[in-house]
Design an enzyme around this catalytic site. Structure first.
Site, mmCIF file in Angstrom:
data_model
loop_
_atom_site.group_PDB
_atom_site.id
_atom_site.type_symbol
_atom_site.label_atom_id
_atom_site.label_comp_id
_atom_site.label_asym_id
_atom_site.label_seq_id
_atom_site.Cartn_x
_atom_site.Cartn_y
_atom_site.Cartn_z
ATOM 1 N N SER A 38 0.833 -1.207 0.000
ATOM 2 C CA SER A 38 0.000 0.000 0.000
ATOM 3 C C SER A 38 0.869 1.259 0.000
ATOM 4 O O SER A 38 1.676 1.457 -0.906
ATOM 5 C CB SER A 38 -0.959 -0.055 1.191
ATOM 6 N N ASP A 167 -5.923 -4.657 -2.232
ATOM 7 C CA ASP A 167 -4.969 -4.198 -1.222
ATOM 8 C C ASP A 167 -4.009 -5.290 -0.732
ATOM 9 O O ASP A 167 -4.431 -6.317 -0.203
ATOM 10 C CB ASP A 167 -5.782 -3.652 -0.045
#
Length: 292
Positions: A38, A167
């Protein structure tokens, strides 16, 4: 001594990563490999491209100077034709196109492919249908970073190489384990934090969703650290800031400024100890200033 650097996910909290990069620059140390999830993948890509930490700091602060600048950059991510709109998957309530957002905010000096980076980089994503983590380390760079940062509540999934990716923090929020066998010692920076508040105030739906995700990711990190810890683990105090608090960039960097000297001292001491044959796992907590 080959140093491997793992940068964890945490949204705006990940601006604290910059202090550790500044410490490495101060020490004149260049990692042999960087892994990130991320925001860790985003900042890691900038550093792996050859940007000094001070330039990453300046660029991030410039990006989030005011709401007007942020909105302007987000406006650039809109589809400019019906064909692009349909190819993006059409209208989706509340979900942004992660790749377009990354394109709008990524420093222009970051190359287009992994192969052009000065430092090898591993970007963590989650393969949605295979139900497994996936490290991306070759080919097109921005789609990999977009996948790693595609928080489901905010960004739509990313299609890459015949996979649907979301993610990277879902399976591997702090990928220091991916550095084993590559580096002589590993430095990990955990900026996941957790929800803060009091029982008198019910969290909003989005805060509850993001907070629950943080709790899950923290449990993954804690288990990994107990089983096989990195040589150095930094955990700056970032829980007071939200995942989307990028407009508080100056405040986040100021509040975590001490991490730079903490990291420089700890990495220097650890290198010296390892070179003398006395090395061992060490950790810096949220408020600590020395290894324990």
């Amino acid at each position: 001594m080959r140093l491997g650097l793992a940068l964890g996910g945490g949204g705006a909290r990940g601006l604290a990563h910059i202090h550790v990069l500044e410490a490495l620059d101060d020490l004149g140390i260049r990692p042999v490999r960087i892994t990130g999830s991320s925001i860790g993948a985003i900042i890691g890509a900038g550093y792996a491209s050859g940007m000094p930490a001070r330039d990453i700091r300046a660029y991030m602060l410039d990006c989030f100077t005011s709401p007007r600048i942020v909105i302007g950059r987000l406006w650039q991510t809109r589809p400019v034709s019906l064909q692009e709109f349909l190819s993006d998957g059409g209208f989706r309530i509340g979900q942004l196109n992660a790749r377009r957002v990354i394109m709008a905010f990524m420093p222009p000096d970051v190359p287009l492919t992994f192969e052009e980076l000065q430092i090898p980089l591993g970007v963590m994503a989650t393969d949605f249908y295979a139900r497994t983590e996936l490290e991306l380390h070759s080919g097109e760079l921005r789609s990999a970073i977009a996948a790693s940062a595609a928080i489901p509540a905010i960004f739509r999934p990313v299609r890459r190489d015949g996979r649907i990716l979301v993610d990277g923090g879902i399976y591997n929020p702090l990928p220091f384990d991916r550095l084993k066998g590559v580096a002589d010692f590993t430095v990990a920076v955990d900026v996941n934090g957790g929800p803060e508040g009091d029982v008198e105030h019910m969290p909003t739906p989005i805060k509850a969703m993001i907070g629950a995700s943080q709790l899950t990711m923290q449990s993954i990190i804690d288990i990994k650290v107990r089983i096989s810890p990195p040589d150095l683990l930094f955990r700056p105090a970032v829980s007071a800031y939200g995942v989307l608090d990028f407009l508080r960039s100056h405040e986040i960097l100021a509040a975590t400024e001490g991490l730079r000297e903490d990291a420089k001292r700890a990495i220097g001491h650890h290198l010296e100890a390892r070179l003398k044959g006395r090395g061992g796992p060490a950790r810096i907590g949220a408020a600590a200033s020395a290894t324990t």
